[in-house]
Write a protein that holds these residues in place. Structure first.
Motif, short mmCIF file in Angstrom:
data_model
loop_
_atom_site.label_atom_id
_atom_site.label_comp_id
_atom_site.label_asym_id
_atom_site.label_seq_id
_atom_site.Cartn_x
_atom_site.Cartn_y
_atom_site.Cartn_z
N ILE A 129 -61.41 12.88 -121.83
CA ILE A 129 -60.76 11.72 -121.21
C ILE A 129 -60.60 10.63 -122.27
O ILE A 129 -61.60 10.14 -122.80
N ASP A 130 -59.38 10.30 -122.56
CA ASP A 130 -59.10 9.22 -123.52
C ASP A 130 -59.86 9.41 -124.83
O ASP A 130 -60.45 8.46 -125.37
N GLY A 131 -59.89 10.63 -125.33
CA GLY A 131 -60.53 10.90 -126.61
C GLY A 131 -62.03 11.10 -126.54
O GLY A 131 -62.65 11.42 -127.57
N LYS A 132 -62.65 10.93 -125.39
CA LYS A 132 -64.08 11.14 -125.23
C LYS A 132 -64.32 12.47 -124.52
O LYS A 132 -63.55 12.85 -123.63
N THR A 155 -53.66 11.12 -107.08
CA THR A 155 -52.21 11.34 -107.14
C THR A 155 -51.57 10.54 -108.26
O THR A 155 -50.71 11.02 -108.99
N ALA A 156 -52.00 9.29 -108.41
CA ALA A 156 -51.42 8.41 -109.43
C ALA A 156 -52.10 8.57 -110.79
O ALA A 156 -51.58 8.08 -111.80
N ASN A 157 -53.24 9.26 -110.81
CA ASN A 157 -54.01 9.36 -112.06
C ASN A 157 -54.57 10.78 -112.24
O ASN A 157 -55.77 10.97 -112.42
N PRO A 158 -53.72 11.80 -112.21
CA PRO A 158 -54.22 13.18 -112.23
C PRO A 158 -54.92 13.58 -113.53
O PRO A 158 -55.85 14.39 -113.51
N GLU A 159 -54.49 13.01 -114.66
CA GLU A 159 -55.05 13.44 -115.94
C GLU A 159 -56.46 12.89 -116.18
O GLU A 159 -57.17 13.41 -117.04
N ARG A 160 -56.86 11.87 -115.43
CA ARG A 160 -58.21 11.29 -115.59
C ARG A 160 -59.09 11.57 -114.38
O ARG A 160 -60.11 10.92 -114.21
N THR A 161 -58.68 12.52 -113.56
CA THR A 161 -59.44 12.85 -112.35
C THR A 161 -59.98 14.27 -112.47
O THR A 161 -59.26 15.19 -112.83
N ILE A 162 -61.27 14.44 -112.17
CA ILE A 162 -61.95 15.72 -112.38
C ILE A 162 -62.40 16.28 -111.03
O ILE A 162 -63.15 15.62 -110.30
N VAL A 218 -64.64 12.94 -109.63
CA VAL A 218 -64.93 11.85 -110.57
C VAL A 218 -63.63 11.46 -111.26
O VAL A 218 -62.83 12.33 -111.61
N ALA A 219 -63.42 10.16 -111.43
CA ALA A 219 -62.19 9.70 -112.08
C ALA A 219 -62.48 8.51 -112.99
O ALA A 219 -63.43 7.74 -112.76
N PHE A 220 -61.67 8.39 -114.01
CA PHE A 220 -61.70 7.24 -114.91
C PHE A 220 -60.34 6.54 -114.81
O PHE A 220 -59.30 7.18 -115.02
N THR A 221 -60.35 5.27 -114.49
CA THR A 221 -59.09 4.54 -114.39
C THR A 221 -58.59 4.16 -115.78
O THR A 221 -59.32 4.25 -116.77
N ALA A 222 -57.35 3.70 -115.85
CA ALA A 222 -56.75 3.33 -117.13
C ALA A 222 -57.51 2.19 -117.80
O ALA A 222 -57.52 2.08 -119.03
N ASP A 223 -58.15 1.33 -116.99
CA ASP A 223 -58.90 0.21 -117.57
C ASP A 223 -60.37 0.54 -117.80
O ASP A 223 -61.20 -0.35 -118.04
N GLY A 224 -60.72 1.84 -117.69
CA GLY A 224 -62.08 2.28 -118.03
C GLY A 224 -63.07 2.28 -116.89
O GLY A 224 -64.25 2.54 -117.09
N GLN A 225 -62.62 2.02 -115.66
CA GLN A 225 -63.54 1.99 -114.52
C GLN A 225 -63.87 3.41 -114.08
O GLN A 225 -63.01 4.30 -114.05
N LEU A 226 -65.13 3.65 -113.71
CA LEU A 226 -65.58 4.95 -113.22
C LEU A 226 -65.55 4.96 -111.69
O LEU A 226 -66.11 4.06 -111.05
N LEU A 227 -64.90 5.97 -111.12
CA LEU A 227 -64.84 6.12 -109.67
C LEU A 227 -65.43 7.48 -109.29
O LEU A 227 -65.20 8.48 -109.97
#
Length: 410
Positions: free
Chosen positions: A77-80, A55-62, A36-45
């Motif tokens: 994630i981003d304070g949540k 690889t480009a977003n390791p801190e928001r990828t679970i 599960v990942a959250f992009t910088a613009d808040g999109q859920l993947l």
């Protein structure tokens, strides 16, 4: 809902069919990554799209959230903050959506499988995740039980002792079941929620990091983005080495040195992987011996061996188990899909589509002090149950999540 990959199946025209992921086949076949990942613009993947951008977003990828089920662990994630149940619900929501697309009808109910050694907290957390995802969880069943159904052992006309060994991405467990008269009864189970295929990935990663540092003086472990690329490459190499004896890892532009890009090229052999993996694989011996002792059986008493989970595709794992037990394991069903297939069969049992089958399951459970039957004084229940050839539910206690357990007294 696996630690590294997840899938669902449904009965169609009397046959279980694995539902393909919307993104198409992956290295895990029809399954999709439990990422599960959250992009910088808040999109859920969820699934393959989440894994691709890790690889480009390791801190928001679970990754591997299943290992935290039933605990107080939180993902921030981003304070949540998110609980393991909430993250798992995102995975189940994708399964629900893929199933509805495949079937063309809404999906409201589900059977979810869990490792046999999951305790009551972990099982309840799994059920909660299903409910958050919008599903009515009609049954939580043990993965070994599901596997037996997938292999069609319920069609056998003789009594047998079955050893089911599960080795997935995050856990491994072993269960011995007795089958006879259309009844599956779990005799004993043991396992480890902290050891899985991901540990072999990590061992290979550490080897590559060490070799690369020796060659270049660069420590890749300090670079989160490089580590995500390396994690994906190590997993891919491990999977490939189940079918070939050598494979190459190529990671261009993995680092910088003296303002110049550095690349990683390394050849990994199956022999080297097995050398790295052996200490981890050897950990499975103790649970196997323990479960045999708990069931009061010898290896020669086991009639069938079933292997489930992607890690059992590794030749080293299969050989280790077969040598330990002295007989070959069953083949013919994909070990990564058999649990989902078995869950679909269990769903058909509940709807009446499949008849003449009784699942008498065992669970590691924490009893409350004021348990309705007050059978045990201590809070932790172990392998106390009456072994009957044809048990019936008149001698069974009902547990949470629609599981039953044979009581030593009525």
């Amino acid at each position: 809902m696996g630690t590294t990959n997840s899938a669902a199946a449904v009965m169609e025209a009397g046959r279980p069919v694995v539902i393909p992921s919307a993104e198409g086949p992956t290295v895990a076949g029809k399954m999709f990554p439990s990422v599960v990942a959250f992009t910088a613009d808040g999109q859920l993947l969820v699934g393959e799209p989440a894994k691709r951008q890790a690889t480009a977003n390791p801190e928001r990828t679970i990754f591997e959230i299943k290992r935290k089920m039933g605990t107080d662990y939180k993902v921030f994630i981003d304070g949540k903050s998110f609980t393991p149940q909430q993250i798992s619900a995102f995975i189940l929501q994708k399964i629900k959506k893929d199933a509805e697309t495949f079937l063309g009808t809404p999906v409201k109910k589900a059977v979810i499988t869990v490792p046999a050694h999951f305790n009551d907290n972990q099982r309840q957390a799994t059920k909660d995740a299903g409910e958050i995802a919008g599903l009515e969880v009609v049954r939580i069943i043990n993965e070994p039980t599901a596997a037996c159904l997938a292999y069609g052992l319920d069609k056998a006309d003789k009594e047998m002792k079955i050893l089911v060994f599960s080795f997935g991405g995050g856990t491994h467990d072993v269960t011995i079941m007795d089958f006879g008269g259309g009844v599956f009864q779990v005799l004993a189970t043991s396992g480890d929620t902290k050891t899985g295929g991901a540990d072999i990935d990590n061992a290979l990663m550490q080897y590559i990091i060490s070799e690369y540092k020796t060659q270049t003086g660069i420590d890749l472990s300090t670079d989160k983005m490089a580590m995500m690329r390396l994690k994906e490459a190590a997993e891919k190499a491990k999977i490939e080495l189940s079918n070939v004896v050598t494979t190459d890892i190529d990671l261009p532009f993995i680092a910088m040195k003296n303002n110049s890009p550095m690349h990683l090229h390394m050849t990994i052999t199956r022999a080297k992987l097995e050398e790295l993996a052996l200490p981890i694989v050897q950990r499975i011996e103790e649970p196997i011996r323990k479960v045999l002792a708990d069931a009061k059986l010898e290896p020669k008493d086991i009639d069938k061996i079933i292997l489930i989970g992607g890690q059992t595709r590794m030749p080293l794992v299969r050989k280790f188990i077969e040598d330990l037990l002295g007989k070959p394991a069953e083949r013919g069903v994909d070990p990564m899909e058999c649990v989902a297939i078995g869950a679909a069969i269990q769903g058909a049992v509940l709807t009446g589509e499949v008849k003449d089958l009784l699942l008498l399951m065992y669970t590691v459970i924490t009893w409350s002090r004021n348990s309705r039957r007050n059978i045990y004084q201590n809070n932790r229940e172990k392998h106390n149950h009456t072994h009957q050839k044809k048990p019936d539910f008149h001698n069974c206690c009902r547990l949470s999540n629609n599981c039953y357990h044979t009581c030593p007294t009525r």
